[in-house]
Design an enzyme around this catalytic site. Sequence first.
Site, PDB file in Angstrom:
ATOM      1  N   LYS A 163      -2.333   6.247  -4.399  1.00 48.68           N
ATOM      2  CA  LYS A 163      -3.424   7.190  -4.145  1.00 48.68           C
ATOM      3  C   LYS A 163      -3.086   8.549  -4.742  1.00 48.68           C
ATOM      4  O   LYS A 163      -1.928   8.956  -4.754  1.00 48.68           O
ATOM      5  CB  LYS A 163      -3.665   7.354  -2.642  1.00 48.68           C
ATOM      6  CG  LYS A 163      -3.746   6.062  -1.857  1.00 48.68           C
ATOM      7  CD  LYS A 163      -3.875   6.307  -0.360  1.00 48.68           C
ATOM      8  CE  LYS A 163      -3.713   5.044   0.443  1.00 48.68           C
ATOM      9  NZ  LYS A 163      -2.298   4.594   0.549  1.00 48.68           N
ATOM     10  N   HIS A 220      -7.136   9.875  -2.133  1.00 44.77           N
ATOM     11  CA  HIS A 220      -6.557   9.805  -0.787  1.00 44.77           C
ATOM     12  C   HIS A 220      -7.473  10.418   0.274  1.00 44.77           C
ATOM     13  O   HIS A 220      -7.612   9.867   1.376  1.00 44.77           O
ATOM     14  CB  HIS A 220      -5.193  10.507  -0.781  1.00 44.77           C
ATOM     15  CG  HIS A 220      -4.264   9.999   0.258  1.00 44.77           C
ATOM     16  ND1 HIS A 220      -2.896   9.903   0.066  1.00 44.77           N
ATOM     17  CD2 HIS A 220      -4.466   9.533   1.510  1.00 44.77           C
ATOM     18  CE1 HIS A 220      -2.321   9.411   1.148  1.00 44.77           C
ATOM     19  NE2 HIS A 220      -3.256   9.193   2.048  1.00 44.77           N
ATOM     20  N   TYR A 227       3.398  10.002  -0.042  1.00 44.12           N
ATOM     21  CA  TYR A 227       4.498   9.474   0.762  1.00 44.12           C
ATOM     22  C   TYR A 227       5.863   9.830   0.181  1.00 44.12           C
ATOM     23  O   TYR A 227       6.890   9.637   0.844  1.00 44.12           O
ATOM     24  CB  TYR A 227       4.382   7.952   0.888  1.00 44.12           C
ATOM     25  CG  TYR A 227       3.085   7.465   1.477  1.00 44.12           C
ATOM     26  CD1 TYR A 227       2.219   8.321   2.167  1.00 44.12           C
ATOM     27  CD2 TYR A 227       2.696   6.127   1.344  1.00 44.12           C
ATOM     28  CE1 TYR A 227       1.036   7.866   2.698  1.00 44.12           C
ATOM     29  CE2 TYR A 227       1.503   5.668   1.880  1.00 44.12           C
ATOM     30  CZ  TYR A 227       0.673   6.535   2.548  1.00 44.12           C
ATOM     31  OH  TYR A 227      -0.517   6.078   3.064  1.00 44.12           O
ATOM     32  N   ASP A 252       0.835  -1.197   0.000  1.00 42.46           N
ATOM     33  CA  ASP A 252       0.000   0.000   0.000  1.00 42.46           C
ATOM     34  C   ASP A 252       0.872   1.249   0.000  1.00 42.46           C
ATOM     35  O   ASP A 252       1.652   1.476   0.930  1.00 42.46           O
ATOM     36  CB  ASP A 252      -0.909   0.015   1.236  1.00 42.46           C
ATOM     37  CG  ASP A 252      -1.791   1.248   1.263  1.00 42.46           C
ATOM     38  OD1 ASP A 252      -2.794   1.257   0.534  1.00 42.46           O
ATOM     39  OD2 ASP A 252      -1.466   2.201   2.000  1.00 42.46           O
TER      40      ASP A 252
END
Length: 284
Positions: free
Chosen positions: A78, A111, A53, A48
């Site tokens: 996402k 997201h 990130y 994931d």
Amino acid sequence: MVEVKKTVQLANGVEMPTIGYGTWQVENSPAGADAVAEAIRAGYRHIDGAARYENEVSVGAGIKKSGVAREELFVTSKVWFTHRGYEQTLTACDTTLKDLGLDYVDLYLIHWPAVARNYENWQEVNAETWRAMEAIYRAGKARAIGVSNFLSQHLKPLLTTAEIVPMVNQIEFRPGYPQTECAEWCLTRGIVPEAWRPLGAGAALTGELMRELSVKYGKTPAQICLRWVLQHGLVPLVKSANPVRMRENMDVYDFSLSADDMARIDALPRDDAGAEKPEELVER
């Protein structure tokens, strides 16, 4: 024993592994790539990730370094709220695929929902972003599409314009903060809920109840938490850099919690300290 399978079938027939390895805070570096590769070697087949990130280059490198065939893996990313809208979402997906070094992702999510705090036309923003998600799905760039952090009040208006119902909704779900109403709302509509931060950033692991249940079942507190999430019908996404813990967190299919013990965990005092809520999120 309560049956929990190692995969769950999404609404379009795609099989998703029921435990995922979360890549939040994985370094965008060779060490980060090593962590992802180690997780895959430890048995994780569900990875994931997210553009937010800022480590998708290393996640992609770790996938390649693992030596496991691409088709055996289930990779999620996402779109961040800075790329909401139709054209921006299409561009964000292409960037993610380039960074990961992949031709497709298995699951692509929005997201966070747009909300009234930040947008007068929040319903339209979500609808246009979702229209792009549907285009991404039809183009074969994602095998499945869904949302993240959407509550029922965000999903209801989205479903009035969506041609494809979201297949997944990833929400915060942990002992002390079980968003049970949202999870059950999704389950009754064929939307598979996933649980991020299922261990409560470690806080849930140190309480007396988890220590007691750990002794009773011969499992670690983390394994108790993950089994509780699974028995609620959610797919937990867990993060660890420790190879031993990586393997322990996968070892939750050979026992089940009793109904009474599930209820005891459900009844833990509410702890929403640090919880991230759509209506309160400050976009940045």
